[in-house]
Design a protein around this motif. Structure first.
Motif, PDB file in Angstrom:
ATOM      1  N   ILE A 147       0.912  -1.109  -0.083  1.00 58.54           N
ATOM      2  CA  ILE A 147      -0.035  -0.030  -0.131  1.00 58.54           C
ATOM      3  C   ILE A 147       0.727   1.357  -0.247  1.00 58.54           C
ATOM      4  CG2 ILE A 147      -1.554   1.350   1.422  1.00 58.54           C
ATOM      5  CD1 ILE A 147      -3.069  -1.327   2.108  1.00 58.54           C
ATOM      6  N   VAL A 194      -4.679   4.845  -6.883  1.00 58.28           N
ATOM      7  CA  VAL A 194      -5.590   4.891  -5.750  1.00 58.28           C
ATOM      8  C   VAL A 194      -6.759   3.801  -5.806  1.00 58.28           C
ATOM      9  CG1 VAL A 194      -7.420   6.585  -4.800  1.00 58.28           C
ATOM     10  CG2 VAL A 194      -5.493   7.479  -5.714  1.00 58.28           C
ATOM     11  N   VAL A 195      -7.171   3.934  -7.018  1.00 56.66           N
ATOM     12  CA  VAL A 195      -8.293   2.644  -7.072  1.00 56.66           C
ATOM     13  C   VAL A 195      -7.690   1.446  -6.670  1.00 56.66           C
ATOM     14  CG1 VAL A 195      -9.663   1.276  -8.641  1.00 56.66           C
ATOM     15  CG2 VAL A 195      -9.691   3.715  -9.011  1.00 56.66           C
ATOM     16  N   ALA A 221      -5.044   0.664  -4.399  1.00 60.89           N
ATOM     17  CA  ALA A 221      -5.131   0.940  -2.838  1.00 60.89           C
ATOM     18  C   ALA A 221      -6.231   0.701  -2.284  1.00 60.89           C
ATOM     19  CB  ALA A 221      -4.454   2.105  -2.707  1.00 60.89           C
ATOM     20  N   VAL A 222      -7.490   1.101  -2.886  1.00 64.11           N
ATOM     21  CA  VAL A 222      -8.868   1.086  -2.019  1.00 64.11           C
ATOM     22  C   VAL A 222      -9.164  -0.493  -2.387  1.00 64.11           C
ATOM     23  CG1 VAL A 222     -11.181   1.398  -2.250  1.00 64.11           C
ATOM     24  CG2 VAL A 222      -9.515   3.258  -2.497  1.00 64.11           C
ATOM     25  N   GLY A 224      -7.348  -2.463   0.142  1.00 67.04           N
ATOM     26  CA  GLY A 224      -7.841  -2.348   1.443  1.00 67.04           C
ATOM     27  C   GLY A 224      -9.064  -3.384   1.925  1.00 67.04           C
ATOM     28  N   ILE A 225      -9.864  -3.018   0.922  1.00 66.36           N
ATOM     29  CA  ILE A 225     -11.225  -3.767   0.967  1.00 66.36           C
ATOM     30  C   ILE A 225     -11.117  -5.413   0.978  1.00 66.36           C
ATOM     31  CG2 ILE A 225     -13.379  -4.283  -0.367  1.00 66.36           C
ATOM     32  CD1 ILE A 225     -13.444  -1.523  -1.144  1.00 66.36           C
TER      33      ILE A 225
END
Length: 516
Positions: free
Chosen positions: A316, A426-427, A429-430, A433-434
């Protein structure tokens, strides 16, 4: 007196057993040292072979476009000849899973080196081909076959690493990636120098000869792997692997990083020429910046992933670094209206190198951990599958990056293109995380189920001794071997396995252990 004699009779066997145990321990220690030395030697061999293979992959970039133009080949077709290398690796990597299942990774590894070296030498002979379509077709065939060899070589070499260093996958991956990075950095410089010295043939003959010598050395030096009975003749399930959310998120991040590098390769030169009017030498040095940072930081990220268990955190961090670095190469005026300068460009490229290294180094180990944590067998078939899939994901990104990047550069502009790539990271990384939260939740639910708390016997054969290492495909860590040692000396008991050493990197995968 008789009592004293009886005591001696009782003590003598204990002394003898103790001496025997000490002798056996000394032998085991010596065997363990030999095993570790052999593995270190194997790591050196793999690093050297990856370095020379990277030379053969990259040696043509500084002079081939001009040479191809002199042969009557258009710039578009030249780009296809150069870009097909990654496409062929993408297509060939999954097949290594099935090939290695029948002939073994060592054989595939050595054959891949021989194919790379031979095709590199043959590429130098193409100077004598007639101009036009004949030259183009022969270039496509020779580079395509060489790329197939490169694909099977890369997949099998990383599979051998995971096989030989099951608890230090990211560390040794960082070392070998450092060797690959050095090869990719040195390759273009050597190619340009040799081309100036001896024309079209000399770079390919020299580098191809070095790769062939490395293949012979690998055949003579690389030790035969232990019998791969734990899955050698079985294939792992691609569908099962692709159904793991966190593995998919990691692969998407990996492919996005490859696409970023491919895009920058295709678009940085015209941007730097137009915006800064740099010479070719200065542009080459600027291109060297992210590669140098990547190479120097690779081992650090591997150590943090294996020793500290920070794999997902490192990844990340890398995505965040790539987001910021790519954006500041040429900030989008509608977001941050500042004029790009050399003082913003160089730190941005350093961040790109640092971030991409942090993304790429943990990928292989994390995907292996995800596969094992979700019920895939710990055998050579799973190792080959993960190695093939990760190599394919990166190669697909590197192939798509310049293909789309060049077109978008002309249509929307360089600043908007970089902004789009920042958004892509950014997408990623999201999504990561999910997927991590989902994996954590899933493993907590498993820990609460009756099946998760069932006792699992630990056989005596899994003791972490050199003898066991020789006959075990996946030697356990010291932490696991303590439980197995207890089972070894207490045959009537079984030990509950409460934790896998590979689970810690995800945070959530070790939840079953903590609840137990």
């Amino acid at each position: 007196c008789s009592s004293s004699m009886a005591d001696k009779d009782e003590i003598s066997p204990l002394i003898a057993n103790g001496a025997s145990d000490i002798s056996e321990s000394a032998e085991n220690s010596e065997s363990s040292s030999t095993y570790r030395g052999a593995n270190i030697f194997l790591l050196i061999t793999l690093s050297v072979s990856n370095f020379f293979a990277a030379l053969s992959f990259s040696v043509l970039s500084p002079f081939f476009p001009g040479a191809a133009e002199a042969k009557g080949i258009s710039l578009t077709l030249t780009g296809i000849i150069i870009g097909e290398f990654e496409l062929m690796i993408f297509l060939s990597s999954p097949f290594v899973v099935h090939i290695a299942a029948h002939v073994g990774n060592r054989f595939v590894y050595i054959c891949g080196l021989f194919i790379c070296g031979t095709c590199s030498v043959l590429f130098g002979v193409l100077e004598y081909c007639p101009n036009g379509s004949t030259f183009a077709i022969m270039c496509l065939l020779t580079r395509g076959i060489g790329a197939f060899g490169g694909g099977i070589f890369l997949v099998s070499s990383f599979a051998i690493l995971a096989h030989s260093f099951p608890d230090k996958v990211s560390t040794v991956t960082g070392i070998v990636e450092m060797a690959l990075g050095l090869g990719y950095m040195v390759g273009p410089a050597l190619g340009g120098a040799f081309y100036d010295l001896g024309g079209f043939r000399l770079p390919f003959f020299t580098v191809g000869g070095l790769v062939l010598l490395t293949a012979v050395a690998a055949y003579l030096i690389t030790p035969a792997l232990p019998a791969e009975s734990g899955g050698h003749n079985r294939s792992a399930s691609f569908l099962k692997f692709f159904s793991i959310p966190i593995a998919l998120a990691i692969l998407i991040s990996y492919a996005a990083t490859g696409a970023m590098y491919g895009m920058l390769d295709a678009t940085m030169e015209p941007y730097l020429t137009a915006a800064f009017h740099f010479s070719s030498t200065i542009i080459g040095l600027i291109f060297l910046t992210p590669s140098l940072v990547y190479t120097l930081s690779a081992v650090l990220w591997g150590r943090l992933t294996d020793s500290m268990g920070w794999g997902i955190g490192v990844l990340i961090f890398g995505l965040i670094g790539c987001t910021i670095g790519v954006f500041f190469i040429n900030p989008a005026s509608f977001v941050l209206p500042i004029k790009p300068t050399l003082f913003t460009l160089l730190p941005a490229l350093v961040l790109v190198g640092l971030g991409s290294s942090a993304v790429m180094i943990p990928v292989y180990g994390l995907c292996l951990d995800a596969a094992y944590a979700n019920g895939m067998d710990e055998n050579i078939a799973t190792i080959n599958l993960v190695s093939g899939v990760t190599n394919s994901a990166y190669s697909l990104g590197v192939f798509i990056g310049p293909t789309l990047g060049g077109r978008l550069y002309d249509t929307i502009g360089f600043d908007k293109l970089l902004f789009a790539y920042s958004g892509l990271f950014v997408v990623c990384a999201v999504l990561l995380g999910i997927a991590r939260v989902y994996s954590r939740y899933k493993n907590v639910k498993l820990a609460e189920s009756p099946k998760a708390s069932a006792d699992v016997p630990c056989p005596a054969s899994t003791v972490d001794s050199p003898a066991a290492i020789e006959h075990s495909l996946f030697p356990r860590s010291r932490r696991s071997s303590i439980s197995c040692l207890a089972s070894h000396y207490s045959y009537q008991y079984t030990v509950q396995i409460i934790e896998s050493p590979r689970a810690n990197r995800f945070g959530g995968f070790g939840a079953a252990a903590s609840s137990a």
